[in-house]
Design a protein around this motif. Structure first.
Motif, PDB file in Angstrom:
ATOM      1  N   SER A  13       0.842  -1.194   0.000  1.00  0.00           N
ATOM      2  CA  SER A  13       0.000   0.000   0.000  1.00  0.00           C
ATOM      3  C   SER A  13       0.876   1.242   0.000  1.00  0.00           C
ATOM      4  O   SER A  13       2.101   1.172   0.167  1.00  0.00           O
ATOM      5  N   SER A  14       0.239   2.393  -0.180  1.00  0.00           N
ATOM      6  CA  SER A  14       1.014   3.642  -0.234  1.00  0.00           C
ATOM      7  C   SER A  14       1.694   3.909   1.103  1.00  0.00           C
ATOM      8  O   SER A  14       2.809   4.429   1.152  1.00  0.00           O
ATOM      9  N   GLN A  15       1.063   3.558   2.234  1.00  0.00           N
ATOM     10  CA  GLN A  15       1.668   3.765   3.553  1.00  0.00           C
ATOM     11  C   GLN A  15       2.889   2.852   3.709  1.00  0.00           C
ATOM     12  O   GLN A  15       3.912   3.282   4.241  1.00  0.00           O
ATOM     13  N   MET A  46       5.712   4.307   1.790  1.00  0.00           N
ATOM     14  CA  MET A  46       6.312   5.464   2.492  1.00  0.00           C
ATOM     15  C   MET A  46       7.205   4.994   3.626  1.00  0.00           C
ATOM     16  O   MET A  46       8.294   5.535   3.847  1.00  0.00           O
ATOM     17  N   ASP A  47       6.768   3.979   4.366  1.00  0.00           N
ATOM     18  CA  ASP A  47       7.596   3.438   5.451  1.00  0.00           C
ATOM     19  C   ASP A  47       8.888   2.837   4.900  1.00  0.00           C
ATOM     20  O   ASP A  47       9.969   3.020   5.474  1.00  0.00           O
ATOM     21  N   LEU A  48       8.775   2.134   3.771  1.00  0.00           N
ATOM     22  CA  LEU A  48       9.954   1.543   3.137  1.00  0.00           C
ATOM     23  C   LEU A  48      10.931   2.635   2.680  1.00  0.00           C
ATOM     24  O   LEU A  48      12.155   2.510   2.849  1.00  0.00           O
ATOM     25  N   HIS A  53      15.881   5.545   3.437  1.00  0.00           N
ATOM     26  CA  HIS A  53      16.538   6.838   3.646  1.00  0.00           C
ATOM     27  C   HIS A  53      17.431   6.782   4.888  1.00  0.00           C
ATOM     28  O   HIS A  53      18.558   7.314   4.878  1.00  0.00           O
ATOM     29  N   GLN A  54      16.971   6.174   5.946  1.00  0.00           N
ATOM     30  CA  GLN A  54      17.797   6.023   7.161  1.00  0.00           C
ATOM     31  C   GLN A  54      19.045   5.193   6.865  1.00  0.00           C
ATOM     32  O   GLN A  54      20.144   5.508   7.336  1.00  0.00           O
ATOM     33  N   GLN A  55      18.877   4.121   6.082  1.00  0.00           N
ATOM     34  CA  GLN A  55      20.045   3.290   5.737  1.00  0.00           C
ATOM     35  C   GLN A  55      21.063   4.083   4.899  1.00  0.00           C
ATOM     36  O   GLN A  55      22.276   3.952   5.084  1.00  0.00           O
ATOM     37  N   VAL A  56      20.543   4.924   3.990  1.00  0.00           N
ATOM     38  CA  VAL A  56      21.438   5.760   3.177  1.00  0.00           C
ATOM     39  C   VAL A  56      22.200   6.732   4.075  1.00  0.00           C
ATOM     40  O   VAL A  56      23.405   6.962   3.892  1.00  0.00           O
TER      41      VAL A  56
END
Length: 183
Positions: free
Chosen positions: A58-60, A63-65, A70-73
């Protein structure tokens, strides 16, 4: 008696053949190295990064993924920055150590020396100390040359050149030249 070692000479065609063989061997090694590096990169990425499955989310969830990625980057970017700083510090340390080695070896740039007016006696006193009284008169041993004699010789040579040629012609003239050269 000198002994010379003669190296066997290799023909030009043999040299060219060996050179081409070495180049092809080196080219093959480089290609193998590139393939191995690419394989290592693929293996590393497979171990570190799991394949993404985006279908059916789903879109949520997407977004969580994205936030998670982004945190891993950010984490990997911080690690990269830390590694770059460590490498920079190590390079600076290596440069400082190389400079110290250069200073210890004495291979640093020497400043231009100024000319100091000092007599030979003063130099010897400075080197040997004030206990030794060594006088070094360098001009005492020089041969004195009288300028008057040279001027007279110049006057003798200036004259009628025809007379000199006539006087020097024949065997007597050659003998005079030979006698003049031995004096």
């Amino acid at each position: 008696m000198a002994i010379y070692l003669v190296k066997p000479k290799v023909s030009v065609s043999r040299k060219n053949h060996l050179k081409s063989a070495m180049l092809t061997f080196a080219r093959e090694l480089l290609e193998k190295e590139k393939i191995e590096r690419a394989q290592e990169k693929v293996n590393y990425l497979q171990e570190r990064v799991a394949p993404l499955q985006l279908s059916g989310l789903s879109s949520q969830d997407l977004m969580d993924l994205c936030k998670k990625l982004h945190q891993q980057v950010d984490v990997t970017d911080e690690e990269r920055y830390d590694c770059e700083m460590k490498v920079g510090k190590h390079n600076l340390e290596i440069e400082n150590l190389n400079m110290k080695i250069g200073d210890l070896r004495g291979k640093f740039k020497r400043p231009p020396l100024r000319r100091v007016r000092m007599s030979a006696d003063a130099m010897l006193r400075a080197l040997l100390g004030s206990k030794h009284k060594v006088s070094m008169d360098l001009r005492a041993n020089l041969k004195s040359v009288k300028k008057e004699e040279k001027e007279k010789e110049v006057d003798k040579e200036v004259g009628d050149w025809r007379k000199n040629i006539e006087a020097m012609s024949g065997m007597e003239g050659r003998k005079k030249m030979f006698d003049a050269g031995t004096q």
